[in-house]
Design a protein around this motif. Sequence first.
Motif, PDB file in Angstrom:
ATOM      1  N   GLU A 146      12.868   0.718  -5.062  1.00  0.00           N
ATOM      2  CA  GLU A 146      12.940  -0.732  -4.938  1.00  0.00           C
ATOM      3  C   GLU A 146      13.120  -1.367  -6.326  1.00  0.00           C
ATOM      4  O   GLU A 146      12.472  -0.948  -7.280  1.00  0.00           O
ATOM      5  CB  GLU A 146      11.661  -1.269  -4.291  1.00  0.00           C
ATOM      6  N   THR A 171      11.949  -4.039  -7.494  1.00  0.00           N
ATOM      7  CA  THR A 171      10.740  -4.710  -7.991  1.00  0.00           C
ATOM      8  C   THR A 171       9.543  -3.752  -8.057  1.00  0.00           C
ATOM      9  O   THR A 171       8.410  -4.191  -8.231  1.00  0.00           O
ATOM     10  CB  THR A 171      10.388  -5.907  -7.091  1.00  0.00           C
ATOM     11  N   LEU A 228       6.561  -4.014 -10.523  1.00  0.00           N
ATOM     12  CA  LEU A 228       5.591  -5.107 -10.420  1.00  0.00           C
ATOM     13  C   LEU A 228       4.259  -4.664  -9.804  1.00  0.00           C
ATOM     14  O   LEU A 228       3.283  -5.408  -9.848  1.00  0.00           O
ATOM     15  CB  LEU A 228       6.177  -6.254  -9.591  1.00  0.00           C
TER      16      LEU A 228
END
Length: 156
Positions: free
Chosen positions: A2, A4, A7
């Motif tokens: 992914e 992101t 994060l």
Amino acid sequence: GEPTWFLNPQFRLAVPAHSTLVLTVAQLDPKVKGRTHSLVPAGLIVLRTKKNVFPSRVWSIDDCAVVAEHAPVVSRDVSLTVRLLPDSLYYAIPYSLPGIEAAVMIRLYSSGLVELQRARPPKALSVRGQWLQTYAGGKRGNATFPNNPQYSIRVP
């Protein structure tokens, strides 16, 4: 992966001598009276980097060696047993499926001393912009490339 993924909360681990650790990602028990949440798929990965590099956080799994991983499952606890070496720096990263949020607790049991530190969340900045006909210069190499919106970035 992914885009992101970086994060996710990250926890740095270092040991002064060979140590065996049991790491657990635990979710709150939804059966407790008054709680209204459900368990979500939870996973855990442990990554190894070189100790002298000491990055602020892991930005890409490609930059590290995977020591152990437990894929996301719907369970109150997810655990991994890992052996850590003193010449490396490790990151324990709990994760779920994209878009899912949940409160978790990290538990650590060790055969020796462990330095545990939560990595700081990354800084984020957004600036609005748009390509208008006169500012759509195309890709680098085009004569009109300098017409594209430009932003100056300074890192202190």
